[in-house]
Design an enzyme around this catalytic site. Structure first.
Site, PDB file in Angstrom:
ATOM      1  N   VAL A 102       0.863  -1.182   0.000  1.00 25.74           N
ATOM      2  CA  VAL A 102       0.000   0.000   0.000  1.00 25.74           C
ATOM      3  C   VAL A 102       0.894   1.224   0.000  1.00 25.74           C
ATOM      4  O   VAL A 102       1.728   1.403   0.887  1.00 25.74           O
ATOM      5  CB  VAL A 102      -0.936   0.006   1.233  1.00 25.74           C
ATOM      6  CG1 VAL A 102      -1.677   1.341   1.326  1.00 25.74           C
ATOM      7  CG2 VAL A 102      -1.927  -1.141   1.156  1.00 25.74           C
ATOM      8  N   ALA A 147       4.499   4.093   3.016  1.00 26.98           N
ATOM      9  CA  ALA A 147       3.990   2.855   2.424  1.00 26.98           C
ATOM     10  C   ALA A 147       4.151   1.722   3.428  1.00 26.98           C
ATOM     11  O   ALA A 147       4.825   1.874   4.451  1.00 26.98           O
ATOM     12  CB  ALA A 147       4.761   2.522   1.153  1.00 26.98           C
ATOM     13  N   LYS A 148       3.563   0.615   3.154  1.00 26.20           N
ATOM     14  CA  LYS A 148       3.795  -0.588   3.949  1.00 26.20           C
ATOM     15  C   LYS A 148       3.408  -1.773   3.083  1.00 26.20           C
ATOM     16  O   LYS A 148       2.616  -1.633   2.142  1.00 26.20           O
ATOM     17  CB  LYS A 148       2.916  -0.579   5.209  1.00 26.20           C
ATOM     18  CG  LYS A 148       3.475  -1.418   6.320  1.00 26.20           C
ATOM     19  CD  LYS A 148       4.577  -0.688   7.060  1.00 26.20           C
ATOM     20  CE  LYS A 148       5.127  -1.527   8.194  1.00 26.20           C
ATOM     21  NZ  LYS A 148       6.069  -0.738   9.022  1.00 26.20           N
ATOM     22  N   GLY A 149       3.949  -2.944   3.409  1.00 24.89           N
ATOM     23  CA  GLY A 149       3.606  -4.140   2.650  1.00 24.89           C
ATOM     24  C   GLY A 149       3.634  -5.344   3.546  1.00 24.89           C
ATOM     25  O   GLY A 149       4.055  -5.269   4.704  1.00 24.89           O
TER      26      GLY A 149
END
Ligand code: NAD
Length: 457
Positions: A102, A147-149
């Site tokens: 994201v 962001a992050k994933g």
């Protein structure tokens, strides 16, 4: 700050294997799952991570009188990628995991944020963590977005080659939206420097050798000195800033640390070097207290050698419950384990003067109000635990220049940025504006200004 703890080894409860991947005890960082084992003190938090992040955003946005249309842009993510990650595991079956990235907001620079491997990873959790990164990078004023994933795989139960397959499969599917000028992942829960090395290698297959495409890499692959200790060290810089204001002197300061992993153990060891007494610690296996102070260096060695914290012995050390840990008399309490662990039903137990949030979203909004009413000063996650992303920024800068700084330079520069962030946020604080609201205000203002100036909105 003293700089004796200069190695980049990971002080963690997680026993490391020779390959550095390490077996993982997979702490569960989801607020709803937080600390679920012992009665009301440790019951799940009342809100999800996404609800917590939205609540704090709304409170600051209200004070800033942010228009509804701008608010809508800031609340939702720019891009959300979900991919299928099928992998044949040792049991001979194909397991299908979901991978997410994201990208919340890139107004201030390339997206930046960790990759989490944990069964509880889902889109909402990743959205929450991505938004936190947007505000965090803006508050410490490094030129990144947020962001992050993650992948919903049980990293602690997978073999090394299975983890490698999953990592490479994920990277090959999302590499189009990544890159040193687009989005730069880093380790998070369930991932580490080895996983970053595989990600870099997989990215390099189609894009050529590009160390700046991920941070938190091993030192042997252009990782940065000081990255491993950076988040814990950042917490210590926060303590040093807040201490004079609260009348605290290190030698008279008792500290309790909830979660003795990377962040908690580094903070504990560095605070001990400063002269503080660590009177309580906990990890997923239990909690310990000692009025005389716990030798956290010895505890760290004990854990690295494969011991459990509950087997650790030392002067006056006694095992206590999770509730008793929160009730310990101390000046500083550092949550460094899970999200949502300080909630409406246990916040009143805390007896400290200062909470420094090492974990992401450790305090629910109801708990935050209780702490505020009790006069406890809270340094919020979006500022306190930003040390990791600051040194990730340094790693990216070093990689772009193919140049390496020594550890002292990294730590000194980190200190400069953390101090500046603290002072800028403090300037906005007042009796009605606690540091969390002030920090979100600073972050939101910077992101909105960047988005408007570049003509995105
Ligand atoms: P970690 O996995 O190294 O350590 C987590 C620790 O919490 C472990 O000691 C684990 O045993 C303990 N724990 C798990 N459940 C517990 C419970 N119920 N009670 C007490 N302890 C418990 O993880 P980490 O990298 O140290 O991250 C800790 C927190 O800090 C997370 O919320 C993470 O998102 C946040 N954070 C980490 C970084 C970083 O650079 N590592 C940066 C910013 C924020």
């Amino acid at each position: 700050m003293t700089d004796e703890a200069t190695t980049d080894e990971k002080p963690t409860t997680t026993p490391q294997t020779d390959d550095g991947v390490g077996e993982r005890d997979a702490p569960d960082k989801s607020p709803r799952q937080a600390n679920q084992d012992d009665g009301e003190v440790t019951r799940p938090a009342e809100l999800s991570n996404l609800e917590i992040v939205h609540h704090y955003f709304d409170r600051a946005a209200d004070r800033l009188e942010l228009a509804d249309d701008i608010r809508a842009v800031m609340l939702s993510a720019y891009r959300e990628v979900q991919v299928q990650v099928p992998v044949k595991l040792a049991d001979g079956r194909i397991h299908v995991y979901s991978g997410y990235r994201v990208q919340h907001n890139g107004a201030r620079g390339p997206y930046k944020g960790g990759i989490r491997f944990h069964p509880d990873v889902d889109l909402d959790e990743v959205r929450a963590l991505a938004a936190l990164m947007t505000w965090k990078t803006a508050i410490v004023n490094v030129p990144f977005g947020g962001a992050k994933g993650g992948i919903n795989c049980p990293a602690d139960k997978l073999e090394r080659d299975e983890l490698q397959k999953i990592t490479r499969s994920f990277m090959s599917k999302i590499d189009k939206v990544l890159g040193p000028t687009r989005d730069i992942p880093a380790p998070d829960v369930g991932t580490n420097a080895q996983v970053m090395a595989w990600m870099m290698d997989e990215y390099g297959k189609t894009h050529g050798h590009t160390p700046a495409c991920v941070t938190g890499k091993p030192i042997a692959l252009e990782g940065s000195y000081g990255r491993e200790s950076a988040t814990g060290r950042g917490l210590v810089y926060m303590f040093r800033e807040a201490a004079p204001q609260l009348g605290l002197k290190a030698e008279d300061t008792r500290v309790v640390i909830q979660g003795f992993g990377n962040v908690g153990a580094w903070a504990a060891r560095l605070l001990r070097q400063l002269g503080c007494r660590i009177v309580g610690i906990s990890d997923a296996t239990g909690s310990l207290a000692s009025e005389a102070g716990i030798d956290v260096d010895a505890l760290h060695e004990h854990l690295r050698a494969g011991g459990r914290s509950t087997d650790f012995e030392g002067e006056g050390i006694e095992p206590i419950s999770a509730r008793e840990l929160m009730e310990l008399e101390c000046e500083v309490f550092i949550p460094a384990a899970l999200g949502g662990m300080i909630h409406a039903d246990n916040a009143d137990l805390l007896k400290c003067k200062l909470v420094i949030e090492g974990a992401n979203s450790p305090t629910t909004p109801n708990a935050d109000e209780i702490l505020n009413d009790k006069g406890i000063f809270v340094i919020p996650d979006v500022m306190a635990n930003a040390g990791g992303v600051v040194v990730s920024y340094f790693e990216w800068v070093q990689n772009l220049q193919h140049f390496r700084w020594d550890e002292r330079e990294v730590n000194d520069k980190l200190g400069g940025i953390m101090r500046r962030a603290y002072r800028q946020v403090k300037e906005r604080c007042s009796d009605d504006v606690p540091p969390r609201v002030a920090a979100y205000e600073v972050g939101i203002e910077r992101v909105v200004e960047a988005a408007q100036t570049r003509g995105y909105i």
